[in-house]
Design a protein around this motif. Sequence first.
Motif, PDB file in Angstrom:
ATOM      1  N   ILE A  74       0.854  -1.186   0.000  1.00  0.00           N
ATOM      2  CA  ILE A  74       0.000   0.000   0.000  1.00  0.00           C
ATOM      3  C   ILE A  74       0.891   1.237   0.000  1.00  0.00           C
ATOM      4  O   ILE A  74       1.713   1.421   0.897  1.00  0.00           O
ATOM      5  CB  ILE A  74      -0.932   0.010   1.220  1.00  0.00           C
ATOM      6  N   ASN A  75       0.722   2.063  -1.019  1.00  0.00           N
ATOM      7  CA  ASN A  75       1.523   3.280  -1.132  1.00  0.00           C
ATOM      8  C   ASN A  75       0.821   4.437  -0.409  1.00  0.00           C
ATOM      9  O   ASN A  75      -0.316   4.759  -0.709  1.00  0.00           O
ATOM     10  CB  ASN A  75       1.727   3.648  -2.604  1.00  0.00           C
ATOM     11  N   PHE A  76       1.516   5.010   0.556  1.00  0.00           N
ATOM     12  CA  PHE A  76       1.007   6.210   1.230  1.00  0.00           C
ATOM     13  C   PHE A  76       2.192   7.099   1.572  1.00  0.00           C
ATOM     14  O   PHE A  76       3.334   6.633   1.676  1.00  0.00           O
ATOM     15  CB  PHE A  76       0.195   5.853   2.480  1.00  0.00           C
ATOM     16  N   LYS A  77       1.928   8.364   1.737  1.00  0.00           N
ATOM     17  CA  LYS A  77       2.977   9.353   1.944  1.00  0.00           C
ATOM     18  C   LYS A  77       3.721   9.069   3.256  1.00  0.00           C
ATOM     19  O   LYS A  77       3.116   8.884   4.307  1.00  0.00           O
ATOM     20  CB  LYS A  77       2.368  10.756   1.985  1.00  0.00           C
ATOM     21  N   GLY A  78       5.054   9.060   3.152  1.00  0.00           N
ATOM     22  CA  GLY A  78       5.881   8.853   4.336  1.00  0.00           C
ATOM     23  C   GLY A  78       5.947   7.414   4.803  1.00  0.00           C
ATOM     24  O   GLY A  78       6.334   7.157   5.944  1.00  0.00           O
TER      25      GLY A  78
END
Length: 281
Positions: free
Chosen positions: A102-106
């Motif tokens: 899952i790509n998420f910021k930070g």
Amino acid sequence: MLKKINLSKYLAYLFLIVLCLIWIIPVLFGITTSFRTEAEVVSSGFRLLPESWNFENYKAILENTSTAPILRWLFNSLFIAITHTFLVVVVISLTGYGYTRINFKGRDTLFFTLLGISFFPGVVNLIPSYKIIDALGWVNTAWAMIIPGLAGMGNIFLVRQFLKGIPTELDESARVDGASDFRIYYSVILPLIKPVLIVCGLFSFIGSWNDFLWPVIVYTDVDKMPVTAGLLLLQDIYGNYRMIGQLVGSAILAIIPTLVLFLFAQKHFLQSINLNSGLKG
């Protein structure tokens, strides 16, 4: 023509035999000591086998259900270790999936920050952890042992590294077929990461079963103690009366569950040690 002697091979065997004896002899001596009378324990010195096999120590241990309920302690430890291990497997598998799929910021910054914090000694967190447990009303409850440590960064790191070796094309194919993230995790990823989850589960069970300092701090109720905290209590109960045989016998009973676990799980454990597919990149 005589074969050339491989000196290094024989030295390695000799070293392993000596190391094995260093580990085994104290355990065997402890087992035989639990079958000795107190008079023999005090007077005989070091003898590997007792003069006569005496089962009174174990009879006294099992009959004592008030000041030292060893069977109750074993049940408490078994419940805590099994529940903790199950929840650890659930948490680290979901967390490892989130950190890799899952790509998420930070995402990576958060992971490596938490990984760095995990290198601090656990004793640093004892007082804050106890304050939290006390505020939640979990002192003298199983939750005080089950919940802390569920999201251990060491286990999450292993799962994350293992997942990085699994092609993302499998996820993409499932997503094309309409699978959700949870469906991909449950039907595609979970069966593939079973080896590393077995390793983490075994280590979590043994770690929970052998934990000593934390249960001594959070338990004061004798009936609710796990076996490690109970053994410390036995040093006062049996040590004052020189009941060494009963003290050693209680310790022997405490190692039986982990010994049984190893005998039944060693095949899975040895097969799961090879995590080559999860250590790529």
